[in-house]
Design an enzyme around this catalytic site. Structure first.
Site, PDB file in Angstrom:
ATOM      1  N   CYS A   1      -3.020   5.768  -0.643  1.00  0.00           N
ATOM      2  CA  CYS A   1      -3.909   4.604  -0.559  1.00  0.00           C
ATOM      3  C   CYS A   1      -3.642   3.716   0.649  1.00  0.00           C
ATOM      4  CB  CYS A   1      -3.813   3.785  -1.841  1.00  0.00           C
ATOM      5  SG  CYS A   1      -5.021   2.435  -1.873  1.00  0.00           S
TER       6      CYS A   1
ATOM      7  N   CYS B   1      -1.638  -4.403  -1.991  1.00  0.00           N
ATOM      8  CA  CYS B   1      -1.411  -3.998  -3.382  1.00  0.00           C
ATOM      9  C   CYS B   1       0.063  -3.622  -3.600  1.00  0.00           C
ATOM     10  CB  CYS B   1      -2.306  -2.806  -3.724  1.00  0.00           C
ATOM     11  SG  CYS B   1      -2.166  -2.312  -5.454  1.00  0.00           S
TER      12      CYS B   1
HETATM   13  N1  SAM Z   1      -6.389  -0.741  -7.642  1.00  0.00           N
HETATM   14  C1  SAM Z   1      -7.155  -0.145  -8.654  1.00  0.00           C
HETATM   15  C2  SAM Z   1      -6.508   1.111  -9.204  1.00  0.00           C
HETATM   16  O1  SAM Z   1      -6.028   1.919  -8.414  1.00  0.00           O
HETATM   17  O2  SAM Z   1      -6.482   1.272 -10.417  1.00  0.00           O
HETATM   18  C3  SAM Z   1      -8.580   0.144  -8.252  1.00  0.00           C
HETATM   19  C4  SAM Z   1      -8.949   0.607  -6.838  1.00  0.00           C
HETATM   20  S1  SAM Z   1      -8.383   2.225  -6.347  1.00  0.00           S
HETATM   21  C5  SAM Z   1      -8.687   2.219  -4.618  1.00  0.00           C
HETATM   22  C6  SAM Z   1      -9.555   3.363  -7.083  1.00  0.00           C
HETATM   23  C7  SAM Z   1      -9.358   4.823  -6.857  1.00  0.00           C
HETATM   24  O3  SAM Z   1      -9.770   5.191  -5.553  1.00  0.00           O
HETATM   25  C8  SAM Z   1      -7.960   5.406  -6.965  1.00  0.00           C
HETATM   26  O4  SAM Z   1      -7.552   5.622  -8.277  1.00  0.00           O
HETATM   27  C9  SAM Z   1      -8.120   6.726  -6.245  1.00  0.00           C
HETATM   28  O5  SAM Z   1      -8.462   7.743  -7.165  1.00  0.00           O
HETATM   29  C10 SAM Z   1      -9.271   6.465  -5.265  1.00  0.00           C
HETATM   30  N2  SAM Z   1      -8.778   6.500  -3.880  1.00  0.00           N
HETATM   31  C11 SAM Z   1      -8.045   5.541  -3.270  1.00  0.00           C
HETATM   32  N3  SAM Z   1      -7.715   5.901  -2.010  1.00  0.00           N
HETATM   33  C12 SAM Z   1      -8.265   7.129  -1.805  1.00  0.00           C
HETATM   34  C13 SAM Z   1      -8.258   8.043  -0.703  1.00  0.00           C
HETATM   35  N4  SAM Z   1      -7.621   7.780   0.422  1.00  0.00           N
HETATM   36  N5  SAM Z   1      -8.916   9.215  -0.849  1.00  0.00           N
HETATM   37  C14 SAM Z   1      -9.567   9.500  -1.999  1.00  0.00           C
HETATM   38  N6  SAM Z   1      -9.586   8.682  -3.078  1.00  0.00           N
HETATM   39  C15 SAM Z   1      -8.940   7.512  -2.993  1.00  0.00           C
HETATM   40 FE1  SF4 Z   2      -3.270  -0.335  -5.359  1.00  0.00          FE
HETATM   41 FE2  SF4 Z   2      -4.492   1.548  -3.954  1.00  0.00          FE
HETATM   42 FE3  SF4 Z   2      -2.957   2.236  -6.006  1.00  0.00          FE
HETATM   43 FE4  SF4 Z   2      -5.304   0.979  -6.465  1.00  0.00          FE
HETATM   44  S1  SF4 Z   2      -5.043   3.023  -5.567  1.00  0.00           S
HETATM   45  S2  SF4 Z   2      -3.324   0.550  -7.433  1.00  0.00           S
HETATM   46  S3  SF4 Z   2      -5.395  -0.341  -4.650  1.00  0.00           S
HETATM   47  S4  SF4 Z   2      -2.255   1.217  -4.126  1.00  0.00           S
END
Ligand code: SAM
Ligand code: SF4
Ligand code: DTB
Length: 340
Positions: A63, A56
């Site tokens: 993330c 991404c």
């Molecule tokens: N890429 C898209 C976005 O961010 O809009 C969708 C997928 S993203 C993984 C969805 C949500 O997962 C993020 O906004 C975040 O709140 C949550 N998330 C991602 N990584 C995480 C982590 N390590 N611990 C807790 N929540 C997490």
């Molecule tokens: Fe990309 Fe992860 Fe951010 Fe979603 S939460 S926009 S997958 S970097």
């Protein structure tokens, strides 16, 4: 006191006063609101599937899927519609009620839309509610997903407006609010929440909940994630290194429970989801979150790239707590709302 329309004029001072209540008083408030709006022992079960993993371009500091951090997650293409629908069937058979599809995108491309539409249609045909989280959407994309019957779109605010710049620089808070408006205007239910434990202060947790509760309408679903620390990401490394905020800002189980309870009081009709982070949480903390008004969980042994509790641990916990699956569709709630 009753109130037919949940309030969208919450102030930070009011939210701070809720956080400051003695725990028993806060839990009583949260339980009162919860029981007036939902069947007390019912929990909605959702399953997550990563339909496009890794690579991404965004720099979200928590993330595993950002190409900016060396986390070891490899970049894949969008998976096949058939594979998605087969996974949804299996999720339905194991008791899931909602199926959430996540993509590691800044935004979808228009040429991905036909496949995304086919996924929504195929998953809906299994009888599951559908949710997608794909990053920012254009009006066209929101309209196409709405026409396909997408029930929910997940797009999180993640943290307070003030703390946001410490976590993400490639997309603004206003970008997120604009996507939420497009989703709402397209007639898709909004799923929007945040992450706790990213070095934020209690004031930031208050700022996040106030931002959510003062949207033009409360999100139908509010995921409260506990940061899953991913080695290689700035926020994950900070947590793993033992970085501690000031004593009054520390996030432990009880502070997380308070956050859930305040969310429940401020957004009385929303389904509050105890989202990422359950794997590392004790059964007792999870139980307190449910007592505080959380009424949705992710089931299944994987979230997107990280582990979630195995089915046997969850089955034992739910049996001990007397938790049963939600019977009515989550967005249908009784008219009576107890005001905070
Ligand atoms: N890429 C898209 C976005 O961010 O809009 C969708 C997928 S993203 C993984 C969805 C949500 O997962 C993020 O906004 C975040 O709140 C949550 N998330 C991602 N990584 C995480 C982590 N390590 N611990 C807790 N929540 C997490
Ligand atoms: Fe990309 Fe992860 Fe951010 Fe979603 S939460 S926009 S997958 S970097
Ligand atoms: C949300 O608020 N939490 C879910 C869902 N929306 C997509 C994601 C949790 C991701 C946890 C980290 C991972 O598994 O990569």
């Amino acid at each position: 006191m009753t109130d037919a329309i949940p309030r969208t004029d919450w102030t930070r001072a009011e939210a701070a006063a809720l956080f400051d209540l003695p725990l028993a008083d806060l839990m009583w408030r949260a339980q009162t609101v919860h029981r007036a709006n939902f069947a007390a022992n019912e929990v909605q079960f959702s399953t997550l599937l990563s339909i496009k993993t890794g690579g991404c371009p965004e720099d979200c500091g928590y993330c595993s899927q950002s190409a900016k951090w060396g986390t070891g997650v490899k970049a894949d293409k969008l998976i096949d519609v058939d594979a998605v629908v087969a996974t949804a069937r299996a999720a339905k058979a194991s008791g899931a009620q909602r199926f959430c599809m996540g993509a590691a995108w800044r935004n979808p491309r228009d040429r991905d839309v036909p496949a995304l539409v086919a996924m929504v249609e195929g998953v809906r045909a299994t009888g599951l509610e559908t949710c997608m989280t794909l990053g920012m959407l254009s009006d066209y994309q929101a309209g196409a997903l709405a026409a396909a019957g997408l029930d929910y779109y997940n797009h999180n605010l993640d943290t307070s407006p003030e703390h946001y710049g410490e976590i993400i620089t490639t997309r603004t808070y206003d970008d997120r609010l604009a996507t939420l408006a497009r989703v709402r205007d397209a007639g898709i239910n909004v799923c929007c929440g945040g992450i706790i434990g990213m070095g934020e202060s209690r004031a930031d947790r208050i700022g996040l909940l106030v931002a959510l509760a003062t949207l033009p309408a409360h999100p139908g679903s509010v995921p409260i994630n506990a940061l899953v620390p991913i080695a290689g990401t700035p926020r994950g490394d900070a947590l793993l290194a033992g970085e501690k905020p000031a004593p009054e800002d520390v996030v432990d189980g009880l502070e997380f429970v308070r956050t859930v309870a305040v969310a429940r009081v401020m957004m009385p009709r929303s389904v509050v989801r105890l989202s990422a982070g359950r794997e590392a949480m004790s059964d007792e903390t999870q139980a307190l979150c449910l007592l505080a008004g959380a009424n949705s969980l992710f089931v299944g042994s994987r979230l997107l790239t990280t582990a979630n509790p195995e089915a046997d641990r969850d089955a034992a916990l739910f049996a001990r707590l007397g938790v049963v699956p939600m019977t009515a569709p989550a967005q249908v709630v009784p008219a009576v709302v107890v005001a905070a």
